[in-house]
Design a protein around this motif. Structure first.
Motif, PDB file in Angstrom:
ATOM      1  N   GLU A  92       9.741 -91.166  88.062  1.00 12.72           N
ATOM      2  CA  GLU A  92       9.955 -89.756  88.409  1.00 12.72           C
ATOM      3  C   GLU A  92       8.943 -89.292  89.458  1.00 12.72           C
ATOM      4  O   GLU A  92       9.299 -88.596  90.407  1.00 12.72           O
ATOM      5  N   ARG A  93       7.691 -89.653  89.285  1.00  9.88           N
ATOM      6  CA  ARG A  93       6.673 -89.257  90.265  1.00  9.88           C
ATOM      7  C   ARG A  93       6.989 -89.833  91.637  1.00  9.88           C
ATOM      8  O   ARG A  93       6.786 -89.167  92.654  1.00  9.88           O
ATOM      9  N   ARG A  94       7.469 -91.048  91.676  1.00  8.80           N
ATOM     10  CA  ARG A  94       7.830 -91.646  92.970  1.00  8.80           C
ATOM     11  C   ARG A  94       8.973 -90.888  93.623  1.00  8.80           C
ATOM     12  O   ARG A  94       8.991 -90.725  94.840  1.00  8.80           O
ATOM     13  N   ARG A  95       9.919 -90.422  92.803  1.00  6.54           N
ATOM     14  CA  ARG A  95      11.067 -89.690  93.349  1.00  6.54           C
ATOM     15  C   ARG A  95      10.668 -88.353  93.956  1.00  6.54           C
ATOM     16  O   ARG A  95      11.255 -87.922  94.936  1.00  6.54           O
ATOM     17  N   ILE A  96       9.715 -87.687  93.359  1.00  2.00           N
ATOM     18  CA  ILE A  96       9.379 -86.343  93.837  1.00  2.00           C
ATOM     19  C   ILE A  96       8.080 -86.291  94.642  1.00  2.00           C
ATOM     20  O   ILE A  96       7.659 -85.210  95.051  1.00  2.00           O
TER      21      ILE A  96
END
Length: 176
Positions: A81-85
């Motif tokens: 999730e952190r990579r996505r945002i």
């Protein structure tokens, strides 16, 4: 309300081990809010298999393994999730809950830098004072892997924190 023997046994297991499982989850993830959820999810999974587990030699080891697996998946999911945002939001400073001690913050950050298996081995061996055999049982790995991962994990913590700080903080002597 009628309580059967099976329910009473599980309730007793829950009362004795929920706090420890939540603490283990917190040490693995660093997320106080998620720790109770992970412990509760692990206990729900145990309840669903309680007929088989209550006869097992060590249901607590199985519970620790379930918490470790749930924590690993939570960490992986959060990382994805952190990579996505990452392009849209910057990560703000983390808040700690409980005493605002530099040692706790430093150890939490150092533990976060360890790969999951090393982190789990170090936490179970040093924060929970489990034997190598019990740690291996909880994580579903060999005693040799526990020895290796714990040794390497402690060496990394010593490199990050200094030789005395890693051992002192993991045993609670550096946080008082």
């Amino acid at each position: 309300m009628v309580v059967d023997h099976r329910s009473a046994e599980f309730h007793d297991f829950f009362e004795r081990h929920h706090a420890e499982l939540a603490r283990f989850a917190w040490l693995l993830t660093g997320e106080a809010g998620a720790a109770d959820d992970l412990a509760a999810d692990a206990l729900v999974a145990l309840w669903q298999r309680w007929d088989r587990l209550r006869a097992a030699e060590n249901p607590l080891a199985y519970a620790r393994g379930v918490v470790a697996n749930l924590a690993r998946e939570r960490i992986r999911s959060a990382t994805r999730e952190r990579r996505r945002i990452a392009l849209f939001f910057s990560r703000g400073p983390q808040q700690t809950h409980g005493p605002d001690l530099a040692a706790v913050v430093d150890v939490r950050a150092a533990l976060d830098r360890l790969p999951f298996r090393k982190r789990a081995c170090v936490i179970l061996r040093h924060a929970f004072d489990l034997s190598e055999k019990d740690t291996a049982l909880a994580l579903g790995i060999s005693v040799g892997a526990v020895k290796s991962q714990t040794s390497k994990g402690m060496a990394e913590l010593e490199r990050i924190l200094g030789p005395h700080a890693a051992g002192d903080v993991m045993t609670g002597r550096g946080t008082r």
